[in-house]
Design a protein around this motif. Structure first.
Motif, PDB file in Angstrom:
ATOM      1  N   SER A  59       0.823  -1.210   0.000  1.00  7.09           N
ATOM      2  CA  SER A  59       0.000   0.000   0.000  1.00  7.09           C
ATOM      3  C   SER A  59       0.855   1.257   0.000  1.00  7.09           C
ATOM      4  O   SER A  59       0.602   2.214  -0.756  1.00  7.09           O
ATOM      5  CB  SER A  59      -0.923   0.017   1.222  1.00  7.09           C
ATOM      6  N   HIS A  78      -6.037 -10.463   1.152  1.00  4.55           N
ATOM      7  CA  HIS A  78      -6.117  -9.027   0.849  1.00  4.55           C
ATOM      8  C   HIS A  78      -5.724  -8.721  -0.588  1.00  4.55           C
ATOM      9  O   HIS A  78      -5.584  -7.542  -0.946  1.00  4.55           O
ATOM     10  CB  HIS A  78      -5.198  -8.247   1.795  1.00  4.55           C
ATOM     11  N   ASP A  80      -7.257  -8.842  -3.528  1.00  4.87           N
ATOM     12  CA  ASP A  80      -8.179  -8.019  -4.311  1.00  4.87           C
ATOM     13  C   ASP A  80      -8.105  -6.547  -3.906  1.00  4.87           C
ATOM     14  O   ASP A  80      -8.229  -5.653  -4.751  1.00  4.87           O
ATOM     15  CB  ASP A  80      -9.615  -8.534  -4.170  1.00  4.87           C
ATOM     16  N   GLU A  81      -7.897  -6.292  -2.607  1.00  2.00           N
ATOM     17  CA  GLU A  81      -7.739  -4.915  -2.140  1.00  2.00           C
ATOM     18  C   GLU A  81      -6.509  -4.268  -2.763  1.00  2.00           C
ATOM     19  O   GLU A  81      -6.540  -3.094  -3.178  1.00  2.00           O
ATOM     20  CB  GLU A  81      -7.594  -4.882  -0.614  1.00  2.00           C
ATOM     21  N   LEU A  85      -6.221  -1.061  -5.285  1.00  5.45           N
ATOM     22  CA  LEU A  85      -5.375   0.096  -4.992  1.00  5.45           C
ATOM     23  C   LEU A  85      -4.382   0.339  -6.116  1.00  5.45           C
ATOM     24  O   LEU A  85      -4.116   1.498  -6.485  1.00  5.45           O
ATOM     25  CB  LEU A  85      -4.645  -0.107  -3.666  1.00  5.45           C
TER      26      LEU A  85
END
Length: 233
Positions: A59, A78, A80-81, A85
């Motif tokens: 991230s 996580h 797909d997150e 992003l």
């Protein structure tokens, strides 16, 4: 090329040495004790950390407009997150369970063999993976990728670490000494057995593949794989 190392354990140090040998510069060596200072100056980030740190590392990189090569496994709930992003920030991303050039050739061989074996239902497929005792996740991401490669090219529906049902692939995970990584795919019948196997002798292959992927990804936008890097499509 300027590289941010996100994770500075044994793999991070091998990646650093290979990157420096190939003429690159390390602008950040991120571990649990320091910050992301310097990340924004990098051309690409290489994440070989731990599952609990991977999402934060990836991230931070996307938010700093730095493309990411991630070899950390055990965080894919996580995934797909992180893809969302990456798209939102117009980033570049390669995530692989294994960056070894040999393993990625092995992935292709595994998929090809699965297509052949699909028509021979007398054979039952199973897998074994062996890693060092420090590895946090089991089964390995590489074993899961191998199982997924079979599932996508056969009548199998799932993998399990328990006793397998008819449409499941059993994966046995072993943790022994300092073994870098050994993966075996078995097709067994009452008459004979077919086996393909990849054995890593050290961490060099994983590190070299990660650096090659970083060299390829720098300056690109989108979601890619090692098949793109090695032209194995």
């Amino acid at each position: 090329m300027k590289i941010a190392l996100l994770g500075y354990g044994k793999m991070g140090k091998v990646i650093e040495r290979i990157a420096l040998e190939r003429g690159h510069e390390i602008v950040l060596r991120k571990d649990e004790f320091n910050t992301y200072d310097g990340l924004s100056t990098a051309d690409v980030a290489i994440d070989f950390s731990v599952p609990s740190a991977a999402v934060s590392n990836i991230s931070a990189s996307f938010n700093a407009n730095v493309p990411v090569v991630s070899g950390t496994t055990g965080w894919l709930e996580h995934y797909d997150e992180m893809i969302a992003l990456c798209n939102e920030t117009k980033g570049g991303f390669i995530s692989s369970s294994n960056f070894s050039l040999g393993v990625n050739i092995f992935f292709g061989l595994n998929e090809y063999l699965a297509k052949i074996m699909k028509q021979f239902d007398s054979y039952k497929v199973s897998m074994e993976e062996i890693h060092h005792i420090h590895k946090l996740d089991a089964p390995s991401g590489t074993a899961i990728s191998l199982a997924q490669g079979v599932i996508e090219n056969s009548n199998y529906a799932n993998w399990t670490m328990e006793e397998a049902k008819a449409n499941e692939i059993q994966i046995e995970a072993k943790r022994i000494g300092e073994v870098p990584g050994t993966h075996t795919v078995n097709y067994d019948s009452a008459i004979d057995s077919i086996e393909i196997k990849h054995t890593a002798h050290n961490r060099e292959g994983f590190a070299l593949g990660a650096v090659i992927a970083a060299e390829w990804l720098a300056g690109k936008q989108g979601i890619f794989s090692m098949k793109d890097v090695l032209n194995l499509q």
